[in-house]
Design an enzyme around this catalytic site. Structure first.
Site, PDB file in Angstrom:
ATOM      1  N   PHE A 148     -20.624  -7.697  35.585  1.00 51.12           N
ATOM      2  CA  PHE A 148     -19.508  -7.378  36.498  1.00 51.12           C
ATOM      3  C   PHE A 148     -18.458  -8.493  36.403  1.00 51.12           C
ATOM      4  O   PHE A 148     -17.994  -9.014  37.414  1.00 51.12           O
ATOM      5  CB  PHE A 148     -19.986  -7.235  37.946  1.00 51.12           C
ATOM      6  CG  PHE A 148     -21.170  -6.316  38.125  1.00 51.12           C
ATOM      7  CD1 PHE A 148     -21.000  -4.942  38.206  1.00 51.12           C
ATOM      8  CD2 PHE A 148     -22.454  -6.834  38.220  1.00 51.12           C
ATOM      9  CE1 PHE A 148     -22.096  -4.098  38.375  1.00 51.12           C
ATOM     10  CE2 PHE A 148     -23.548  -6.005  38.400  1.00 51.12           C
ATOM     11  CZ  PHE A 148     -23.375  -4.632  38.480  1.00 51.12           C
ATOM     12  N   ARG A 174     -18.642 -20.668  41.242  1.00 44.24           N
ATOM     13  CA  ARG A 174     -18.422 -20.657  39.798  1.00 44.24           C
ATOM     14  C   ARG A 174     -18.596 -22.058  39.213  1.00 44.24           C
ATOM     15  O   ARG A 174     -19.141 -22.237  38.117  1.00 44.24           O
ATOM     16  CB  ARG A 174     -17.020 -20.107  39.501  1.00 44.24           C
ATOM     17  CG  ARG A 174     -16.869 -18.634  39.852  1.00 44.24           C
ATOM     18  CD  ARG A 174     -15.589 -18.048  39.338  1.00 44.24           C
ATOM     19  NE  ARG A 174     -14.470 -18.201  40.244  1.00 44.24           N
ATOM     20  CZ  ARG A 174     -13.990 -17.243  41.025  1.00 44.24           C
ATOM     21  NH1 ARG A 174     -14.561 -16.049  41.040  1.00 44.24           N
ATOM     22  NH2 ARG A 174     -12.937 -17.446  41.799  1.00 44.24           N
ATOM     23  N   ASP A 182     -22.602 -10.593  39.713  1.00 46.80           N
ATOM     24  CA  ASP A 182     -21.554 -10.661  40.746  1.00 46.80           C
ATOM     25  C   ASP A 182     -20.988  -9.260  40.964  1.00 46.80           C
ATOM     26  O   ASP A 182     -19.825  -8.981  40.633  1.00 46.80           O
ATOM     27  CB  ASP A 182     -20.461 -11.632  40.305  1.00 46.80           C
ATOM     28  CG  ASP A 182     -19.355 -11.780  41.353  1.00 46.80           C
ATOM     29  OD1 ASP A 182     -19.631 -11.512  42.537  1.00 46.80           O
ATOM     30  OD2 ASP A 182     -18.234 -12.160  40.982  1.00 46.80           O
ATOM     31  N   CYS A 186     -21.415  -9.560  48.235  1.00 47.07           N
ATOM     32  CA  CYS A 186     -20.198  -9.847  48.993  1.00 47.07           C
ATOM     33  C   CYS A 186     -20.035  -8.896  50.176  1.00 47.07           C
ATOM     34  O   CYS A 186     -18.945  -8.786  50.738  1.00 47.07           O
ATOM     35  CB  CYS A 186     -18.970  -9.773  48.087  1.00 47.07           C
ATOM     36  SG  CYS A 186     -18.719  -8.155  47.316  1.00 47.07           S
ATOM     37  N   ASP A 222     -18.321  -5.460  31.784  1.00 45.99           N
ATOM     38  CA  ASP A 222     -17.702  -4.756  32.907  1.00 45.99           C
ATOM     39  C   ASP A 222     -17.432  -3.318  32.488  1.00 45.99           C
ATOM     40  O   ASP A 222     -17.217  -3.037  31.292  1.00 45.99           O
ATOM     41  CB  ASP A 222     -16.393  -5.430  33.334  1.00 45.99           C
ATOM     42  CG  ASP A 222     -16.029  -5.109  34.779  1.00 45.99           C
ATOM     43  OD1 ASP A 222     -16.291  -5.960  35.660  1.00 45.99           O
ATOM     44  OD2 ASP A 222     -15.517  -4.006  35.031  1.00 45.99           O
ATOM     45  N   ASN A 274     -21.430   0.227  31.682  1.00 46.34           N
ATOM     46  CA  ASN A 274     -22.053   0.226  32.992  1.00 46.34           C
ATOM     47  C   ASN A 274     -23.169  -0.812  32.974  1.00 46.34           C
ATOM     48  O   ASN A 274     -24.071  -0.746  32.131  1.00 46.34           O
ATOM     49  CB  ASN A 274     -22.614   1.620  33.283  1.00 46.34           C
ATOM     50  CG  ASN A 274     -23.331   1.717  34.608  1.00 46.34           C
ATOM     51  OD1 ASN A 274     -24.341   1.042  34.834  1.00 46.34           O
ATOM     52  ND2 ASN A 274     -22.842   2.563  35.479  1.00 46.34           N
TER      53      ASN A 274
END
Length: 409
Positions: free
Chosen positions: A241, A225, A313, A353, A263, A291
């Site tokens: 996101f 970040r 992300d 992730c 989000d 979405n």
């Protein structure tokens, strides 16, 4: 050798264990010499000549039959052993997360710190733990008490530990789900302490340790970040996101001309807006409940290209090796949409992730998306998780976060 029950394993299992991997799977167990209760320590030995390999926690409820704790035949698994190992983990964090970063970081990262199935995050004076293995569950009171003591001996102010054991993976270990304040000696933690405010990269966040995702806040992206913040000045930024808003906040702090945070979760956006206001950016950052896939598609269909920096992300698109192909398609779709929206000279920050989405596969996906978007990508940075989530090269499960910043050229 000590008097623990011996578990003889296959040559395949031996190869993995001697290579440093801490898991012995059920189909790798050939013989158990003696009696054993789930959660007990056992000595793992080779099929040939019964040579010592390591000692770990046994559990026949789990596909991971033994979680290795040590490869030293002379270790005594007493209080002093666990205290030394905890101190080693804390000393490492003090080194790699210096100054105020030590106040909000991951203190224990499971197998990477020699505590299989245990995670402990620190949010100021509140610690949040997840216990995902039976061996750790049976010893958690000792570990938690020692951890508080060691931190206080270091001059750190900590009140206690909140357990976030409300995860289904515990069922695979024969454990029940639940959450609550750990009942341990020396704890002063109360219900009123469970919404701590932390500071990361100079920004404040209110962390919901009771109901937030995982332990309440994703600490692993801390320095990623910051990397985004350094190149956001004057940019029109879209944070996809956004969850509780940390990338959006870092962009705003970095001098972005505008920031839009998207989000699908109304609850997450409410928390994000609280964090924006907490830092004085409540009026600067616009939020959109949508979405992300549909939102980007709508921008493209309307031929609206208002952003020159897009941040992706997303949550993990795969949590199993069986769904990697569909995850590849999902990552490609979202990155392709972003690439098509960006102007020449624009910037893209993108990540995954998921451990199962290997680095080489993620890069392959990026190449395909760039080709289909008819653009070239100039890499600005390639990053991973923050060092308080250390990667052990012989334990690939610890290597999960891929993070890239590109310029579209």
């Amino acid at each position: 050798m000590r008097g623990y029950t011996k578990v003889t394993i296959t040559r395949k299992g031996e190869k993995m264990a001697r290579g440093g991997h801490p898991w012995v799977f059920g189909d790798e167990v050939l013989e158990i010499s003696g009696t054993v209760e789930n959660g007990d320590l056992v000595d793992v030995v080779s099929e040939k000549k019964g040579k010592y390999i390591g000692t770990g926690f046994y559990n026949d409820h789990s596909k991971i039959r033994v979680r290795l704790l040590s490869r030293n035949a002379n270790d005594k698994f007493d209080e002093a052993f666990f205290e030394r190992r905890l101190q080693y983990a804390l000393d490492y964090r003090k080194t790699v997360m210096p100054g105020d970063d030590f106040k909000d970081c991951r203190l224990i990262f499971g197998e990477a710190d020699g505590f299989p199935g245990l995670t402990v995050d620190r949010f100021g004076d509140v610690l949040v733990a997840q216990v995902l293995s039976l061996g750790m569950e049976q010893r958690k009171e000792l570990l938690f008490t020692l951890l508080l003591k060691l931190l206080r001996d270091m001059g750190e102010e900590v009140k206690g530990i909140y357990e976030r054991n409300d995860v289904k993976i515990r069922e695979l270990e024969g454990l029940t789900e639940g959450k609550g304040i750990a009942d341990i000696s020396g704890s002063t933690l109360t219900e009123g302490d469970l919404m701590p405010i932390i500071t990361e990269n100079g920004l404040k966040y209110r962390v919901d340790v009771v109901n937030g995702q995982k332990t309440g806040f994703f600490l692993d992206q801390k320095y990623n970040r910051l990397a985004v913040s350094r190149i956001c000045a004057g940019k029109q930024v879209l944070d996809c996101f956004t969850h509780t808003g940390p990338f959006a906040l870092n962009a705003a702090q970095g001098g972005a001309a505008s920031v839009t945070a998207v989000d699908i979760s109304r609850e997450a956006l409410e928390r994000a807006r609280e964090n924006f206001a907490l830092n004085g950016y409540g009026e600067k950052i616009q939020t959109v409940e949508a979405n992300v896939f549909e939102y980007l598609t709508e921008l493209e269909e309307k031929k609206q290209h208002p952003f020159d920096f897009i941040i992706l992300d997303p949550p993990a698109f795969t949590k199993s090796s069986h769904t990697v192909k569909s995850a590849f398609r999902g990552y490609k779709e979202i990155n392709l949409k972003a690439m098509k929206l960006l102007p020449r000279g624009g910037y893209l920050a993108t990540c995954s992730c998921s451990h199962f989405m290997k680095s080489e596969l993620f890069v392959e996906m990026l190449h395909e998306a760039a080709r289909d978007a008819a653009i070239s990508l100039r890499q600005v940075e390639a990053r991973q998780q923050a060092p308080d989530h250390p990667i052990l090269y012989n334990v690939p499960e610890t290597d999960y976060l891929k993070f890239y910043i590109f310029q579209v050229v």
